[in-house]
Design a protein around this motif. Structure first.
Motif, PDB file in Angstrom:
ATOM      1  N   CYS A  33     -17.300 -13.457   7.993  1.00 36.62           N
ATOM      2  CA  CYS A  33     -16.323 -12.664   7.236  1.00 36.62           C
ATOM      3  C   CYS A  33     -15.712 -13.404   6.044  1.00 36.62           C
ATOM      4  CB  CYS A  33     -15.177 -12.228   8.150  1.00 36.62           C
ATOM      5  SG  CYS A  33     -15.692 -11.204   9.524  1.00 36.62           S
ATOM      6  N   HIS A  34     -15.738 -14.719   6.093  1.00 28.87           N
ATOM      7  CA  HIS A  34     -15.073 -15.529   5.071  1.00 28.87           C
ATOM      8  C   HIS A  34     -16.045 -16.556   4.510  1.00 28.87           C
ATOM      9  CE1 HIS A  34     -11.156 -13.888   6.181  1.00 28.87           C
ATOM     10  NE2 HIS A  34     -11.546 -13.997   7.435  1.00 28.87           N
ATOM     11  N   PRO A  35     -16.796 -16.187   3.488  1.00 26.48           N
ATOM     12  CA  PRO A  35     -17.798 -17.117   2.950  1.00 26.48           C
ATOM     13  C   PRO A  35     -17.175 -18.413   2.434  1.00 26.48           C
ATOM     14  CG  PRO A  35     -17.554 -15.183   1.539  1.00 26.48           C
ATOM     15  CD  PRO A  35     -16.698 -14.954   2.748  1.00 26.48           C
ATOM     16  N   ALA A  36     -17.900 -19.489   2.586  1.00 27.27           N
ATOM     17  CA  ALA A  36     -17.416 -20.813   2.174  1.00 27.27           C
ATOM     18  C   ALA A  36     -17.192 -20.900   0.671  1.00 27.27           C
ATOM     19  CB  ALA A  36     -18.414 -21.883   2.628  1.00 27.27           C
ATOM     20  N   SER A  37     -17.755 -19.978  -0.085  1.00 30.01           N
ATOM     21  CA  SER A  37     -17.588 -20.011  -1.538  1.00 30.01           C
ATOM     22  C   SER A  37     -16.196 -19.592  -1.989  1.00 30.01           C
ATOM     23  CB  SER A  37     -18.625 -19.106  -2.203  1.00 30.01           C
ATOM     24  OG  SER A  37     -18.455 -17.774  -1.773  1.00 30.01           O
TER      25      SER A  37
END
Length: 67
Positions: A33-37
């Motif tokens: 749900c929370h991309p590292a980008s």
């Protein structure tokens, strides 16, 4: 006694509606749900910590969020 209101709020901040079964599940669900980008806000970081701590205590898995 079950998890406190701040725990349920932390799940909501992370976009989750059930208790992960383990820390590994928490990491997997959050990564989806929370991309590292995208850097996390302080609120998101605190929410993750709160859920992680609750898993350490050992709450029931897959409990739905209270309305």
């Amino acid at each position: 006694m079950g998890p406190s209101a701040d725990y349920w709020a932390a799940l909501a901040v992370l976009g989750l509606n059930t208790m992960p079964g383990s820390r590994r599940d928490l990491a997997r669900l959050v990564a989806r749900c929370h991309p590292a980008s995208h850097p996390w806000s302080g609120v998101q970081t605190a929410a993750y910590r709160r859920v992680w701590e609750q898993l350490e205590i050992g709450v029931e898995a897959d409990r739905p969020l209270a309305a």
